[in-house]
Design an enzyme around this catalytic site. Sequence first.
Site, PDB file in Angstrom:
ATOM      1  CB  THR A 117       0.412  -1.461  -3.858  1.00 49.47           C
ATOM      2  OG1 THR A 117      -0.249  -1.070  -5.058  1.00 49.47           O
ATOM      3  CG2 THR A 117       1.528  -0.459  -3.607  1.00 49.47           C
ATOM      4  CE1 TYR A 141      -1.476   2.842  -1.202  1.00 51.25           C
ATOM      5  CE2 TYR A 141      -1.151   2.078  -3.450  1.00 51.25           C
ATOM      6  CZ  TYR A 141      -1.516   1.834  -2.150  1.00 51.25           C
ATOM      7  OH  TYR A 141      -1.912   0.573  -1.782  1.00 51.25           O
TER       8      TYR A 141
END
Length: 329
Positions: A117, A141
């Site tokens: 990501t 995350y």
Amino acid sequence: MAVLVTGGAGYIGSHMVLALLDADFEVVVLDDLSTGFDWLVHPEAALVRGDVADAALVRGIVERYDIEAVVHFAARIVVPESVIDPLGYYHANTAKSRAFLEALIAAGVRQIIFSSTAAVYGMVGCDPVHEDAALAPISPYGRSKLMTEWMLLDAAMAHPLKYVALRYFNVAGADPAGRAGQSTRAATHLIKVAAEAALGKRAGLDIFGTDYPTPDGTCLRDYIHVTDLVAAHLDALRYLRTGGASRVLNCGYGWGYSVREVVDTVKRVSGIDFPVRICPRRVGDPPAIVAGAQCIRSDLGWSPKLADLDVIVAHALSWERQLGERNRM
Ligand code: UFG
């Protein structure tokens, strides 16, 4: 050739399954169905319900289906949720990936494509961010994904394993043929939320912050069509199969749109006006994040076909309509 897709019942994973089937691969999906849907998995793919950290299960799948490559999507993906439940995210995204990787290596799998990501970069400026930029994730995350990148890096040095980690920017849209789309309940992603607002599935849309140092004061993001994104994974698979070295690559177009531009596009493309509220900034949002997108094109030969915000929005709206009908059934 058989490919194992973890998280293949989820949004991006279900599109990957379609792309692999379209390219005549044999596909096996491993998904615990915690957030995915069995009906999103194309019936030509084998669906195994289970946990990526279940070493015996993973070994069994690799042996039974003669799996040559793995595309690993299964993860928890909501950034604000990761702030509230960091250990849950480290467990689901990092610890389980470690166990999964170990099982794959033991079973002799040598090609892995990992869904990473742009959140690994953290707060960046308005200029495109390149792969060699400093990595300073600001959320559990982002850190949970970065740790898996590092595990892959180290494991690939110690074992006969090659990988491509793709750092996604803002994935949106749906399969142009209407076979899959984002189906998550209580979604938080801008284009999905705006499509729901346009179709009256929610009262309206909140814009989180209009005082950012960007041209119109709202955040800039690099929105990429999910079909182009999964095509990059197919390119990565071909690249690894032809002997390519391990790579970590941004997966975005290289230009951004503001939240206001996205909202206006959804209104224009749908032909529907919906209420918009201006709200305070959402915690943890970088003002802008746009991909430096040269490497993926030169290394993998990736050539996006649907790089147009109107198209992304039209496909998101079309899926949202279809989903409404399905939910009514
Ligand atoms: N936004 C709104 N209103 C909404 C939803 C979003 O104004 O109802 C804004 C956000 O504040 C942000 C932008 O729209 O400025 C995009 O937000 P998203 O939630 O759609 O996506 P993010 O940029 O927060 O997250 C994406 C990926 C993550 C990844 C992150 C990295 O979905 O997986 O980029 O920057 F970690």
